[in-house]
Design an enzyme around this catalytic site. Structure first.
Site, short mmCIF file in Angstrom:
data_model
loop_
_atom_site.label_atom_id
_atom_site.label_comp_id
_atom_site.label_asym_id
_atom_site.label_seq_id
_atom_site.Cartn_x
_atom_site.Cartn_y
_atom_site.Cartn_z
CB SER A 124 -19.68 -20.02 -17.85
OG SER A 124 -20.66 -18.96 -17.50
CE1 TYR A 148 -19.86 -22.36 -12.74
CE2 TYR A 148 -20.88 -20.51 -13.70
CZ TYR A 148 -20.31 -21.62 -13.93
OH TYR A 148 -20.34 -22.24 -15.18
CE LYS A 152 -17.29 -23.25 -15.35
NZ LYS A 152 -16.65 -24.52 -15.72
#
Length: 338
Positions: A124, A148, A152
């Site tokens: 991402s 989040y 990643k």
């Protein structure tokens, strides 16, 4: 030989499966259905005329993953599976670390045991953090501002270390910008649980009447209309980027980060106005305060993808929004009432 697609019934996963089936690949999907529906499998068959092997399992389940690799001749993996809502990750961070990081470790350990060392990872643009100025390129420093994004980034670090330890690994870390749109058939598209976290499904649900109005977070940014600017990419272009990455893995040594974006930015109000024009529906909205950590402008430098993969996005904003509206208007409740 088969391709293993984790999270293959999800939004980006399902569109990628369609493109892989279209070029004759044999697909095994592993998904725990936490944010997707088995109806997606029927829709994929409608679109392609082809069947996939589906296994309902969680990548955190080491025994289930071992069974997948024992029972299927896997040649490469595209790893989509994971939780993906920034706001939710702040509320339940342990779930995010467990699913996204621990689950990935289980997958990579299983791959290594079975000597499957070709991987495309769904990363991402959140890994660029807040300190970089757009256009964002792969040489820039990485950081994260929420759980989040941290997951990643952690998985990227794991993959860089893995590739250094064993040169047989070929890994493409695809850093997505903002996927929107849907398959042109209107049969599959983004189908979030509850209130959408992303702009386009939220706008679409306002247009269809499921939600009363859109909240626009800030109109005082240093942009043309004061609203935030992001790099939106059609999900089919994104899916085709995965196909290209898979085809080029033989030429990738180690772990290589690659941006997938258009290289252009579009503001929130530009999205709203285009959606109104395409749908013929009003999109009521309210300006509310900025969210902490939001940047004014974020867009990609996508030159590495063009040079290394021979890939670039081709679908414009009108196509992205037209396909979103077709999906939403044909499936007003998503998959939930079908």
């Amino acid at each position: 030989m088969s391709l293993l697609i984790t999270g293959g019934t999800g939004y980006i996963g399902s569109h990628t499966v369609v493109e892989l089936l279209n070029i004759g690949k044999d697909i095994v999907i592993v998904d725990n259905l936490s944010n997707s529906s088995t109806l997606v499998l029927e829709r994929i068959k409608q679109i392609t005329g082809k069947q996939v092997t589906f296994i309902e399992a969680d990548i955190c389940d080491a025994g289930a993953m071992e069974q997948v690799f024992q029972q299927h001749d896997i040649e490469a993996v595209i790893h989509f599976a994971g939780l993906k809502a920034v706001g939710e990750s702040n509320e339940i961070p342990l779930n995010y670390y467990q699913n996204n990081v621990s689950g990935s470790l289980v997958l990579f350990e299983t791959m290594a045991r079975h000597n499957v060392k070709k991987l495309v990872f769904s990363s991402s643009a959140t890994v660029y953090g807040e300190g970089n100025v757009s256009p964002l390129d792969e040489t820039m420093a990485t950081s994260a501002t929420n759980p989040y994004g941290q997951t990643k980034l952690m998985v990227e670090h794991i993959l860089f270390d893995l590739a250094k330890s064993d040169p047989q690994w070929s890994i493409a870390c695809l850093r997505y910008f903002n996927p929107i749109g849907a398959h042109e058939s209107g049969l599959i598209g983004e189908n979030p649980n509850g209130i959408p976290n992303n702009l386009l499904p939220y706008v679409a649900q306002v247009a269809i009447g499921r939600l009363p109005q859109l909240q626009v977070f800030g109109d005082d940014y240093d942009t043309a209309d004061g609203t935030g600017v992001r790099d939106y990419i059609h999900v089919v272009d994104l899916a085709l980027g995965h196909v290209k990455a898979l085809e080029k893995l033989a030429d990738i040594s180690g772990c290589t980060p690659i941006n997938l974006g258009t290289g252009n930015g579009t503001s929130v109000l530009e999205i709203v106005n285009t959606f109104k024009a395409v749908s013929g529906r009003d999109i009521p909205y309210a300006i509310v305060p900025r969210r902490a950590g939001d940047l004014a402008t974020v867009y990609a430098d996508a030159s590495v993808a063009k040079a290394l993969l021979g890939w670039q996005a081709t679908r414009d904003m009108h196509a992205m929004i037209s396909d979103t509206w077709r999906w939403q208007s044909q499936n007003p409740e998503g998959f939930s009432n079908q």
